[in-house]
Scaffold this motif. Structure first.
Motif, PDB file in Angstrom:
ATOM      1  N   LYS A   3       0.761  -1.324   0.107  1.00  0.00           N
ATOM      2  CA  LYS A   3      -0.062   0.020  -0.187  1.00  0.00           C
ATOM      3  C   LYS A   3       0.782   0.642   0.192  1.00  0.00           C
ATOM      4  O   LYS A   3       2.061   0.696   0.693  1.00  0.00           O
ATOM      5  CB  LYS A   3      -1.219   0.018   1.214  1.00  0.00           C
ATOM      6  N   ILE A   5       1.382   5.450  -0.655  1.00  0.00           N
ATOM      7  CA  ILE A   5       1.174   7.180  -0.628  1.00  0.00           C
ATOM      8  C   ILE A   5       1.899   7.052  -0.930  1.00  0.00           C
ATOM      9  O   ILE A   5       2.786   7.467  -0.493  1.00  0.00           O
ATOM     10  CB  ILE A   5       0.751   7.211   1.137  1.00  0.00           C
ATOM     11  N   LYS A  30      -0.242  -0.411  -4.740  1.00  0.00           N
ATOM     12  CA  LYS A  30      -2.140  -0.492  -4.664  1.00  0.00           C
ATOM     13  C   LYS A  30      -1.091   1.025  -4.190  1.00  0.00           C
ATOM     14  O   LYS A  30      -1.160   1.094  -3.497  1.00  0.00           O
ATOM     15  CB  LYS A  30      -2.801  -0.721  -4.059  1.00  0.00           C
ATOM     16  N   VAL A  32      -3.613   3.981  -2.650  1.00  0.00           N
ATOM     17  CA  VAL A  32      -3.998   4.230  -1.546  1.00  0.00           C
ATOM     18  C   VAL A  32      -4.534   5.579  -1.418  1.00  0.00           C
ATOM     19  O   VAL A  32      -5.620   5.510  -0.887  1.00  0.00           O
ATOM     20  CB  VAL A  32      -4.152   3.097  -0.461  1.00  0.00           C
ATOM     21  N   GLY A  33      -3.824   6.465  -1.465  1.00  0.00           N
ATOM     22  CA  GLY A  33      -3.671   7.734  -1.310  1.00  0.00           C
ATOM     23  C   GLY A  33      -2.738   8.996  -1.892  1.00  0.00           C
ATOM     24  O   GLY A  33      -1.668   8.601  -1.943  1.00  0.00           O
ATOM     25  N   ASP A  43      -3.196  12.782   8.382  1.00  0.00           N
ATOM     26  CA  ASP A  43      -4.703  12.135   8.383  1.00  0.00           C
ATOM     27  C   ASP A  43      -4.606  10.390   7.622  1.00  0.00           C
ATOM     28  O   ASP A  43      -5.900   9.409   7.522  1.00  0.00           O
ATOM     29  CB  ASP A  43      -6.088  13.059   7.710  1.00  0.00           C
ATOM     30  N   LEU A  44      -4.230  10.679   6.359  1.00  0.00           N
ATOM     31  CA  LEU A  44      -4.458  10.300   5.685  1.00  0.00           C
ATOM     32  C   LEU A  44      -3.469   8.647   5.601  1.00  0.00           C
ATOM     33  O   LEU A  44      -3.538   7.106   5.845  1.00  0.00           O
ATOM     34  CB  LEU A  44      -3.789  10.015   3.935  1.00  0.00           C
ATOM     35  N   ILE A  45      -2.308   9.184   6.365  1.00  0.00           N
ATOM     36  CA  ILE A  45      -1.358   7.787   7.315  1.00  0.00           C
ATOM     37  C   ILE A  45      -2.762   6.904   7.854  1.00  0.00           C
ATOM     38  O   ILE A  45      -2.011   5.532   8.355  1.00  0.00           O
ATOM     39  CB  ILE A  45      -0.406   8.216   7.057  1.00  0.00           C
ATOM     40  N   GLN A  47      -4.987   6.879   8.393  1.00  0.00           N
ATOM     41  CA  GLN A  47      -5.854   6.082   8.145  1.00  0.00           C
ATOM     42  C   GLN A  47      -5.975   5.556   7.472  1.00  0.00           C
ATOM     43  O   GLN A  47      -6.768   3.683   7.595  1.00  0.00           O
ATOM     44  CB  GLN A  47      -7.190   7.099   7.069  1.00  0.00           C
ATOM     45  N   GLU A  48      -5.390   5.306   6.140  1.00  0.00           N
ATOM     46  CA  GLU A  48      -5.146   4.099   5.156  1.00  0.00           C
ATOM     47  C   GLU A  48      -3.651   3.237   6.216  1.00  0.00           C
ATOM     48  O   GLU A  48      -3.566   1.851   5.382  1.00  0.00           O
ATOM     49  CB  GLU A  48      -4.574   4.261   4.020  1.00  0.00           C
ATOM     50  N   MET A  49      -3.010   3.094   6.539  1.00  0.00           N
ATOM     51  CA  MET A  49      -1.699   2.619   7.623  1.00  0.00           C
ATOM     52  C   MET A  49      -1.119   2.264   6.180  1.00  0.00           C
ATOM     53  O   MET A  49      -1.071   0.672   5.834  1.00  0.00           O
ATOM     54  CB  MET A  49      -2.187   2.002   8.046  1.00  0.00           C
ATOM     55  N   PRO A  50      -0.522   3.252   5.550  1.00  0.00           N
ATOM     56  CA  PRO A  50       0.608   1.825   4.415  1.00  0.00           C
ATOM     57  C   PRO A  50       1.661   1.947   4.625  1.00  0.00           C
ATOM     58  O   PRO A  50       2.281   1.387   5.712  1.00  0.00           O
ATOM     59  CB  PRO A  50       0.409   3.667   3.340  1.00  0.00           C
TER      60      PRO A  50
END
Length: 99
Positions: A3, A5, A30, A32-33, A43-45, A47-50
């Motif tokens: 994953k 970002i 993939k 993811v953001g 915030d994205l990190i 939420q998505e836990m890349p």
């Protein structure tokens, strides 16, 4: 699947990263953001836990280092992306010192 970002404030850099890495390794990476600021990236990190972040060093008035300092421990790998040579040594030191 890894994953990913992208954190960058310039669209042409985002487009280049997508074409260089994500297209070539689409079966393994993939996206993811995408974030363009330290706050939205944090915030994205969370939420998505890349697994991996492509991180621009200079993000408007803040830096990628400001973003990374918000985490007690990094649970993801970082590939620094920057056009500024002056940040290279700091990026290397941060990578060596990061847990």
């Amino acid at each position: 699947m890894i994953k990913v970002i992208i954190v960058d404030d310039e669209q042409h850099c985002i487009d280049r990263l997508k074409s260089l890495f994500l297209t070539k390794f689409a079966e393994k990476l993939k996206l993811v953001g995408i974030a363009s600021s330290v706050l939205s990236a944090y915030d994205l990190i969370v939420q998505e836990m890349p697994d991996l972040i492509f991180l621009d060093v200079q993000l408007n008035e803040l830096t990628g280092f400001d973003l990374l300092s918000k985490f007690d421990k990094l649970s993801f790998d970082v590939i620094f992306t920057t056009a500024y040579e002056k940040y290279a040594v700091k990026a290397f030191k941060f990578s060596v010192l990061a847990p």
